[in-house]
Design a protein around this motif. Structure first.
Motif, short mmCIF file in Angstrom:
data_model
loop_
_atom_site.label_atom_id
_atom_site.label_comp_id
_atom_site.label_asym_id
_atom_site.label_seq_id
_atom_site.Cartn_x
_atom_site.Cartn_y
_atom_site.Cartn_z
N ALA A 32 -35.81 33.11 -5.90
CA ALA A 32 -36.03 34.56 -5.98
C ALA A 32 -37.52 34.87 -6.13
O ALA A 32 -38.03 35.83 -5.53
CB ALA A 32 -35.24 35.15 -7.15
N ILE A 44 -34.76 42.04 -0.28
CA ILE A 44 -34.19 40.74 -0.62
C ILE A 44 -32.72 40.90 -0.97
O ILE A 44 -32.36 41.73 -1.82
CB ILE A 44 -34.94 40.11 -1.81
CG1 ILE A 44 -36.42 39.94 -1.49
CG2 ILE A 44 -34.33 38.76 -2.17
CD1 ILE A 44 -37.25 39.56 -2.69
N GLY A 45 -31.88 40.12 -0.33
CA GLY A 45 -30.46 40.15 -0.63
C GLY A 45 -30.04 38.92 -1.41
O GLY A 45 -30.75 37.92 -1.45
N ILE A 46 -28.88 39.00 -2.02
CA ILE A 46 -28.36 37.86 -2.77
C ILE A 46 -28.17 36.66 -1.85
O ILE A 46 -28.45 35.51 -2.23
CB ILE A 46 -27.05 38.24 -3.47
CG1 ILE A 46 -27.34 39.22 -4.61
CG2 ILE A 46 -26.34 37.00 -4.01
CD1 ILE A 46 -26.11 39.78 -5.29
N ILE A 49 -31.33 34.75 -1.43
CA ILE A 49 -31.65 33.94 -2.61
C ILE A 49 -30.80 32.68 -2.64
O ILE A 49 -31.31 31.57 -2.87
CB ILE A 49 -31.44 34.76 -3.90
CG1 ILE A 49 -32.42 35.95 -3.93
CG2 ILE A 49 -31.64 33.89 -5.14
CD1 ILE A 49 -32.15 36.94 -5.05
N THR A 50 -29.50 32.83 -2.38
CA THR A 50 -28.62 31.65 -2.46
C THR A 50 -28.93 30.65 -1.35
O THR A 50 -28.86 29.44 -1.56
CB THR A 50 -27.14 32.06 -2.41
OG1 THR A 50 -26.90 32.85 -1.22
CG2 THR A 50 -26.77 32.87 -3.63
N THR A 57 -22.71 31.61 -2.89
CA THR A 57 -22.78 32.96 -3.47
C THR A 57 -22.01 33.02 -4.78
O THR A 57 -22.43 33.68 -5.74
CB THR A 57 -22.21 34.00 -2.48
OG1 THR A 57 -22.94 33.93 -1.26
CG2 THR A 57 -22.33 35.40 -3.05
N SER A 66 -26.32 40.60 -10.49
CA SER A 66 -26.86 41.39 -9.38
C SER A 66 -28.24 40.88 -8.99
O SER A 66 -28.85 40.08 -9.71
CB SER A 66 -26.97 42.87 -9.78
OG SER A 66 -27.93 43.02 -10.82
N ARG A 67 -28.74 41.38 -7.87
CA ARG A 67 -30.10 41.05 -7.44
C ARG A 67 -31.12 41.57 -8.46
O ARG A 67 -32.10 40.89 -8.79
CB ARG A 67 -30.38 41.68 -6.08
CG ARG A 67 -31.80 41.44 -5.57
CD ARG A 67 -32.14 42.40 -4.45
NE ARG A 67 -32.13 43.77 -4.95
CZ ARG A 67 -32.30 44.83 -4.17
NH1 ARG A 67 -32.42 44.69 -2.87
NH2 ARG A 67 -32.31 46.04 -4.68
N ASP A 68 -30.89 42.77 -8.96
CA ASP A 68 -31.84 43.34 -9.92
C ASP A 68 -31.93 42.49 -11.18
O ASP A 68 -33.01 42.33 -11.76
CB ASP A 68 -31.43 44.77 -10.29
CG ASP A 68 -31.64 45.74 -9.14
OD1 ASP A 68 -32.39 45.40 -8.19
OD2 ASP A 68 -31.06 46.84 -9.17
N LEU A 71 -34.08 39.39 -10.51
CA LEU A 71 -35.48 39.75 -10.37
C LEU A 71 -36.09 40.11 -11.72
O LEU A 71 -37.27 39.84 -11.98
CB LEU A 71 -35.64 40.90 -9.38
CG LEU A 71 -35.35 40.53 -7.91
CD1 LEU A 71 -35.46 41.75 -7.02
CD2 LEU A 71 -36.28 39.42 -7.42
#
Length: 214
Positions: A32, A44-46, A49-50, A57, A66-68, A71
Motif C-alpha cells: 500500500a 488505489i483499490g484493494i 494492494i492485494t 482479497t 477497508s482501503r482507507d 492507508l
C-alpha cells in the motif's frame, strides 16, 4: 507424543502463526505504501494492494476493513517510526535551533534515501490528519522550546507549525524531483531557521553542523 511435548509445541506453533500474521500484514502495508507513493489514494483499490502483496482479497480483510483503514495504518507507521527515531537522538541536543534544523534535515535526507517513503509523504500532503497528529506535537514542542530559550521569535505558534509542514512537504518534493542538487537539506534548514527569527549568519552555522546519526 507425551502431554508435556504437546504443551511445549503449542506456544511454538502459536508463535509461528503470529510471525506469519505479522509478515503478511507487513507485506500489505509495504504494498500500500509503494502504491500510495506513485498514485493518488483515490485511485488505489484493494485489488491493487492485494496483487502487489501477492495475497488474496480474503486475506486482506483479515487485517483491514477497508482501503482507507490500511492507508491510515501506512501513514501512522511511516510517520511514527521516523518521529520516534528523531526523538531518541535530536532532543538530546542542547541548542533548540539545532534540534529544529536537524530534525528537518533528517526528514529531507530520509526522503532521499527512501524515495518511496518520501513520495508517500508528499502525496499525503501537509494537512493529512496522521501527519498532523504524529509530527504536529513534535514540531510544536521544538518550536516552543526555541521560543522559551530566546532562540526563536515567533508571533503565532500555530502558524509557524503550519508553515513548517507546508515547507517540509515542498522541500521533500523538490529534493526528490532534483536529487542531484547538493546540500538541499541544509538550504532548507537555513530558510526555516530564518523564518523563526534566527539571524542568517547564525542559521547557516547551525544548519551546517554535523548531524547526529539516527
Amino acid at each position: 507424543m507425551a502431554t508435556a511435548d504437546v504443551d511445549k509445541s503449542l506456544p511454538r506453533a502459536e508463535g509461528r502463526r503470529q510471525r506469519r500474521r505479522e509478515l503478511t500484514r507487513a507485506r500489505l502495508i509495504d504494498a500500500a505504501r509503494t502504491l500510495a507513493a506513485a498514485h493518488t489514494a483515490e485511485s488505489i483499490g484493494i485489488t491493487d494492494i492485494t496483487e502487489a502483496a501477492d495475497v488474496g482479497t480474503g486475506t486482506f480483510y483479515n487485517y483491514f476493513s477497508s482501503r482507507d483503514e490500511i492507508l491510515e495504518a501506512v501513514a501512522e507507521e511511516s510517520m511514527e517510526t521516523v518521529g520516534a527515531a528523531l526523538d531518541r537522538v535530536m532532543t538530546e541536543l542542547g541548542d533548540p535551533a539545532e534540534v529544529f534544523a536537524g530534525s528537518l534535515r533528517h526528514l529531507v535526507r530520509h526522503a532521499l534515501t527512501d524515495p518511496v517513503w518520501g513520495w508517500f509523504i508528499v502525496r499525503m500532503g501537509a494537512s493529512h490528519p496522521k501527519l498532523l497528529e504524529i509530527l504536529g506535537p513534535r514540531a510544536r514542542r521544538d518550536l516552543h522550546r526555541g521560543l522559551e530559550a530566546g532562540r526563536f521569535e515567533i508571533q503565532d505558534l500555530d502558524l509557524a507549525v503550519t508553515c513548517t509542514f507546508g515547507s517540509l512537504i515542498s522541500a521533500i518534493r523538490l529534493a526528490l524531483s532534483d536529487p542531484a542538487v547538493p546540500d538541499r537539506d541544509q538550504q532548507f534548514a537555513v530558510s526555516m531557521l530564518c523564518m523563526v527569527g534566527v539571524p542568517p549568519a547564525d542559521a547557516r552555522t547551525v544548519a551546517a553542523r554535523p548531524l547526529p546519526e539516527v
